[in-house]
Motif scaffolding. Structure first.
Motif, PDB file in Angstrom:
ATOM      1  N   ALA A   6       0.837  -1.207   0.000  1.00  0.00           N
ATOM      2  CA  ALA A   6       0.000   0.000   0.000  1.00  0.00           C
ATOM      3  C   ALA A   6       0.870   1.255   0.000  1.00  0.00           C
ATOM      4  O   ALA A   6       0.555   2.247  -0.670  1.00  0.00           O
ATOM      5  CB  ALA A   6      -0.941  -0.009   1.204  1.00  0.00           C
ATOM      6  N   VAL A   7       1.990   1.198   0.736  1.00  0.00           N
ATOM      7  CA  VAL A   7       2.937   2.322   0.717  1.00  0.00           C
ATOM      8  C   VAL A   7       3.484   2.499  -0.693  1.00  0.00           C
ATOM      9  O   VAL A   7       3.510   3.603  -1.249  1.00  0.00           O
ATOM     10  CB  VAL A   7       4.113   2.073   1.703  1.00  0.00           C
ATOM     11  CG1 VAL A   7       5.167   3.175   1.579  1.00  0.00           C
ATOM     12  CG2 VAL A   7       3.603   1.962   3.139  1.00  0.00           C
ATOM     13  N   GLU A   8       3.919   1.385  -1.278  1.00  0.00           N
ATOM     14  CA  GLU A   8       4.575   1.429  -2.581  1.00  0.00           C
ATOM     15  C   GLU A   8       3.646   1.987  -3.653  1.00  0.00           C
ATOM     16  O   GLU A   8       4.039   2.791  -4.496  1.00  0.00           O
ATOM     17  CB  GLU A   8       5.046   0.014  -2.958  1.00  0.00           C
ATOM     18  CG  GLU A   8       6.087  -0.516  -1.979  1.00  0.00           C
ATOM     19  CD  GLU A   8       6.308  -2.018  -2.095  1.00  0.00           C
ATOM     20  OE1 GLU A   8       6.087  -2.573  -3.192  1.00  0.00           O
ATOM     21  OE2 GLU A   8       6.709  -2.632  -1.090  1.00  0.00           O
ATOM     22  N   ASN A   9       2.403   1.553  -3.596  1.00  0.00           N
ATOM     23  CA  ASN A   9       1.436   2.008  -4.588  1.00  0.00           C
ATOM     24  C   ASN A   9       1.137   3.498  -4.430  1.00  0.00           C
ATOM     25  O   ASN A   9       0.939   4.217  -5.410  1.00  0.00           O
ATOM     26  CB  ASN A   9       0.155   1.193  -4.446  1.00  0.00           C
ATOM     27  CG  ASN A   9      -0.931   1.662  -5.391  1.00  0.00           C
ATOM     28  OD1 ASN A   9      -0.769   1.598  -6.604  1.00  0.00           O
ATOM     29  ND2 ASN A   9      -2.039   2.145  -4.838  1.00  0.00           N
ATOM     30  N   TYR A  10       1.160   3.960  -3.179  1.00  0.00           N
ATOM     31  CA  TYR A  10       0.834   5.367  -2.921  1.00  0.00           C
ATOM     32  C   TYR A  10       1.947   6.298  -3.391  1.00  0.00           C
ATOM     33  O   TYR A  10       1.701   7.441  -3.744  1.00  0.00           O
ATOM     34  CB  TYR A  10       0.566   5.562  -1.430  1.00  0.00           C
ATOM     35  CG  TYR A  10      -0.040   6.901  -1.103  1.00  0.00           C
ATOM     36  CD1 TYR A  10      -1.389   7.149  -1.344  1.00  0.00           C
ATOM     37  CD2 TYR A  10       0.733   7.927  -0.551  1.00  0.00           C
ATOM     38  CE1 TYR A  10      -1.948   8.382  -1.042  1.00  0.00           C
ATOM     39  CE2 TYR A  10       0.182   9.155  -0.244  1.00  0.00           C
ATOM     40  CZ  TYR A  10      -1.164   9.373  -0.498  1.00  0.00           C
ATOM     41  OH  TYR A  10      -1.722  10.590  -0.207  1.00  0.00           O
ATOM     42  N   CYS A  11       3.188   5.782  -3.355  1.00  0.00           N
ATOM     43  CA  CYS A  11       4.346   6.618  -3.730  1.00  0.00           C
ATOM     44  C   CYS A  11       4.332   7.032  -5.186  1.00  0.00           C
ATOM     45  O   CYS A  11       4.984   7.998  -5.559  1.00  0.00           O
ATOM     46  CB  CYS A  11       5.647   5.840  -3.570  1.00  0.00           C
ATOM     47  SG  CYS A  11       6.136   5.422  -1.931  1.00  0.00           S
ATOM     48  N   GLU A  12       3.745   6.261  -6.023  1.00  0.00           N
ATOM     49  CA  GLU A  12       4.022   6.412  -7.453  1.00  0.00           C
ATOM     50  C   GLU A  12       2.834   6.947  -8.251  1.00  0.00           C
ATOM     51  O   GLU A  12       1.670   6.683  -7.941  1.00  0.00           O
ATOM     52  CB  GLU A  12       4.478   5.065  -8.007  1.00  0.00           C
ATOM     53  CG  GLU A  12       3.452   3.946  -7.805  1.00  0.00           C
ATOM     54  CD  GLU A  12       3.150   3.212  -9.075  1.00  0.00           C
ATOM     55  OE1 GLU A  12       2.588   3.865  -9.983  1.00  0.00           O
ATOM     56  OE2 GLU A  12       3.460   2.008  -9.163  1.00  0.00           O
ATOM     57  N   SER A  13       3.166   7.691  -9.300  1.00  0.00           N
ATOM     58  CA  SER A  13       2.121   8.226 -10.171  1.00  0.00           C
ATOM     59  C   SER A  13       1.985   7.394 -11.449  1.00  0.00           C
ATOM     60  O   SER A  13       1.061   7.603 -12.231  1.00  0.00           O
ATOM     61  CB  SER A  13       2.437   9.677 -10.545  1.00  0.00           C
ATOM     62  OG  SER A  13       3.729   9.754 -11.128  1.00  0.00           O
TER      63      SER A  13
END
Ligand code: FES
Ligand SMILES: [Fe+2]
Lengths: 70, 385
Positions: free
Chosen positions: B206-213
């Motif tokens: 969930a962190v990883e997905n939130y970091c990226e556009s």
């Protein structure tokens, strides 16, 4: 009028802290020895403390005077 | 498999972005690694636990189990938010079972030892025998509730369970400075501005997905019309946070053209700018001119995460219908992400998956998080070696 024991049980059952404070003070008043009174006063004090009851400071002073609380 | 004898190999994660691999499968699928990360990534850091709005009034108490640790979130009589271990110093009984208001003192349900909301042990009934609350062996001043190190920032209650992390303000000075303009009163939108999503994934995904556009045009096609990929930039602060910014933030407007008020005194940059940051380990933040939010990731297990979402406004008095519309909008976006974070979690069970190859152009913020994870785990291994 129900007996004190029955009313105490009912107050415990209902979680009625204010009634417990009153009833345990009454039990202390009716107790025959200072030790028995002390026991009930402790209960009155604990429920007063828990519920922020206005009698809490006075109950504490009484127990402190009896060297049962600090 | 990773265990004390064969720790995961993180060397490929630590390479520069173009050559790096993602974290090995075991970091998503192996209970032993979850346990290792629990200490290295969550207990030794400043982890998001709750929000101040969970305990709005003095005396409000909320028990929270954080990775199995029984904690008590409490607003004391002075109004200060504190976190204690939710256990009695006598026999270790759980003190508070349900969220409730402490009217006077916290009374242990077992033998009724009583604690003030500041954690002081204030009475020990019958500890010296019936009717006697004193005993020379019981020194109340040494038997208060055990307080857990906590710090509140942007209404999020962070805890450092190990007690050994540098001060929050030192550790996160950079993000605090970056968003200094938003350092002003935040008003939780209330019941209509909080929700939870239970997701079958490891919290890190969930962190990883939130970091990226990178995923925006594919996973959130609805956002695409006003938030195109090229209008986004990376936010990268090694060792602390990463995320994305947009240059084309548009305010939400209601059916009658109404908008939320703005935060006061923001610079020009924020007229159409907004930023979305994963603050490591587990809090996802957004700042925008007219509202902010925080997502607390609660790791419940290896592949079980609860996302707690809280939306904040510049004023206590905002239009309820517009607020609800905003909540629905964000909920829709976050639900769109569930499929990919759950899919990546299932994907981690493919034997021999090498952690994946990053886009050198687009995945910098994701790799930055992986590199942080690897660095923390390696540091913890070095400490215990
Ligand atoms: S365990 Fe709390 S008073 Fe005994
Ligand atoms: Fe997304």
């Amino acid at each position: 009028m129900k007996g004190l024991d029955a009313r105490l049980l009912a107050a415990h059952e209902a979680g009625d802290k204010s009634a417990l404070v009153t009833l345990y003070q009454q039990a202390a008043k009716e107790a025959e020895t200072e030790d028995a009174a002390g026991f009930f006063l402790v209960h009155a004090y604990v429920f007063a403390l828990e519920s922020g009851h206005r009698d809490a400071p006075a109950l504490r002073r009484r127990l402190v005077a009896l060297k049962r609380e600090e | 498999m990773a265990n004390d004898l064969s720790p995961t190999d993180l060397s490929a994660v630590r390479r520069p972005l173009p050559q790096a691999q993602g974290l090995p499968n075991a970091h998503y699928t192996d209970p032993a690694v979850f346990e290792e990360e629990k200490h290295a990534l969550l207990f030794s850091q400043w982890a998001g636990l709750a929000v101040g709005a969970d305990v709005p009034q003095p005396g409000d108490a909320k028990p929270i189990s954080f990775l199995g640790v029984p904690l008590l979130l409490l607003r004391d009589k002075q109004g200060q938010v504190r976190v204690f271990q939710n256990i009695c110093r006598h026999r270790g009984m759980i003190l508070v079972e349900e969220p409730r208001k402490i009217e006077g003192a916290i009374r242990c349900p077992y033998h009724s030892w009583c604690y003030s909301t500041e954690g002081r042990l204030v009475s020990t009934p019958h500890v010296g025998g019936p009717g006697q609350n004193l005993h020379p062996g019981i020194d109340r001043s040494t038997l208060g509730l055990i307080e857990v190190r906590s710090h509140i920032w942007r209404d999020v209650v962070f805890v450092n369970i190990s007690g050994e992390a540098p001060d929050f303000e030192v550790m996160h000075a950079d993000l605090i400075a970056r968003w200094a303009e938003f350092e002003q009163p935040l008003f939780h939108g209330g019941a209509d501005s909080r929700f939870e999503l239970a997701v079958k994934t490891n919290w890190k995904l969930a962190v990883e997905n939130y970091c990226e556009s990178y995923h925006l045009p594919w996973v959130h096609p609805g956002l695409n019309s006003y938030s195109r990929l090229e209008d986004h930039y990376h936010i990268e602060q090694p060792g602390a946070y990463s995320g994305q910014g947009t240059l084309v933030y548009r305010q939400l407007t209601g059916d009658d053209g109404q908008t939320f008020p703005d935060f006061k005194g923001l610079g020009e940059k924020w007229n159409e700018g907004a930023e979305y940051v994963s603050l490591f380990p587990n809090v996802l933040f957004a700042v925008q001119r007219d509202h902010c939010y925080a997502i607390l990731l609660e790791p419940r297990g290896l592949d079980e995460t609860v996302e707690h979402i809280h939306i904040y406004y510049p004023s206590a008095d905002t239009d309820p219908a517009l607020r609800r519309k905003n909540t629905e909008l964000w909920k829709g976006v976050f639900i769109e992400d569930i499929g990919v974070v759950e899919g990546m979690q299932r994907g981690r069970h493919a034997p021999g998956f090498d952690g994946g190859r990053f886009s050198p152009a687009m995945d910098g913020p994701t790799h930055l998080f992986h590199d942080w994870v690897a660095a923390q785990v390696e540091a913890a291994r070095a400490r215990s070696a």
